[in-house]
Enzyme design. Sequence first.
Site, mmCIF file in Angstrom:
data_model
loop_
_atom_site.group_PDB
_atom_site.id
_atom_site.type_symbol
_atom_site.label_atom_id
_atom_site.label_comp_id
_atom_site.label_asym_id
_atom_site.label_seq_id
_atom_site.Cartn_x
_atom_site.Cartn_y
_atom_site.Cartn_z
ATOM 1 C CD GLU A 1 -3.133 -0.953 2.151
ATOM 2 O OE1 GLU A 1 -2.977 -0.191 3.133
ATOM 3 O OE2 GLU A 1 -4.176 -1.622 1.978
ATOM 4 C CD GLU B 1 -4.304 -5.499 3.329
ATOM 5 O OE1 GLU B 1 -5.121 -4.694 3.834
ATOM 6 O OE2 GLU B 1 -3.079 -5.406 3.485
#
Length: 423
Positions: free
Chosen positions: A210, A316
């Site tokens: 991320e 995720e």
Amino acid sequence: MSSIRSVIAAGLLGLSLLTRVLGDNPINPGFPYGAQKVRGVNLGGWLVLEPWITPSLFDQTGNDAIIDEWTFGQYQDYNTAHSALVNHWNSWITEEDFVQIAAAGLNHVRVPIGYWAFEVGPGEPYIQGQLPYLQRAATWAGNHGLKMIVDLHGAPGSQNGFDNSGQKMDFPHWHSNGTNVARTNAIIKRIADMFKDNANVVTTIAPLNEPAGFDGQDVLDTVRQYWRDSYGNIRYPYGSSRESNTLVLLHDAFQPLDYWNGFLTAPDAQGVAMDTHIYTIFSDQEESMSESQHISTVCGKQSSLSSFDLWVIVGEWTPANTDCAKYLNGRGVGARYDGSYPGSPCVGSCNGKTGAASSFSSSYKTFLRKFWEAQVISYEKGSGWIQWTWKAENADEWSYQAGLANGWIPRDPTDLQYPNICG
Ligand SMILES: *[C@@H]1O[C@H](CO)[C@@H](O)[C@H](O)[C@H]1NC(C)=O
């Protein structure tokens, strides 16, 4: 002028032909990515602390300024913090979890690790000791037939400012400091070297979780170069004459998939996959959606996942449809859903939306099942999925283990009750 251009063009062409001849041949990954679906869980909150996954570790400090792993080391004496961490590493995940994960029909675990497990710079208060557990995780995965993704979840300077990068901050500075990036490249080389001969179990390295592409072009420019360097670091741990079989799992940096069209694709690059994270809970607008809107939102991802030119893994996601879990937005920070987050309007009460499954209504559990199935169906239009997360102390709506125990996740992930939920 034109002759200079053609010399340069010939040079570039020569270089790319040379690369193609010397290497970048199709690799032989330890899992048939593309042919078989990835089904897995993250081992979140284990080797990288997250206040919302283990709130007790933070509450026990008695110090409200301890909000992430950096401050966990900074504001406690070393022995207190170190023994709390060792106890946590020994108990949060054990080989028994790998047994249960395999028994649930899953084939992958993704294991977050911070840069500080490898190297701590001057003035950085991180406490080390995680690496033997990362090695143990690989052994346990191998023992139980699971494939493992090693995911670098925190980089020096923080790549996103989230507490789960190790250090919570308003504006991250990994990308703007070449020393930070060079340190991260060196760590990826070490990870690649550690697992290069075990690619049948540690099939994949995710070089950075991320990175904050939403912070602007400077971040994206750094990330693009870092992905190219990571490709070399992961593909060539033996030197330039021999390639590893390790998959390189990039993250989309919060950009739409088509932003990455053509990036590190075959034939120039081999064994590259894209990780995208899908949450429908981190804005006021999403918090206000109805249950059926949450479902249609994830169903709406199918065509972009199935049409992208690399394998896409949704690395995720969660069946939770609120941000109610305690400390999810940071230790001491409230939830958008019930209006306790600064500036957010109240949508409803968080009672019965988080905590122990025993407090969940049967209609909420039915929703969790539908939302879980809608995501599994949709993400299998790509190369598969890895739920966040296997366990949470006090947020069963996020926990795969709790979902299995309480019936909103089936014991066999292909055993769907709502196979037509996406229409
Ligand atoms: C860059 O990051 C390193 C740590 O990785 C730090 O020591 C150094 O002071 C930083 N440089 C600047 C200009 O902030």
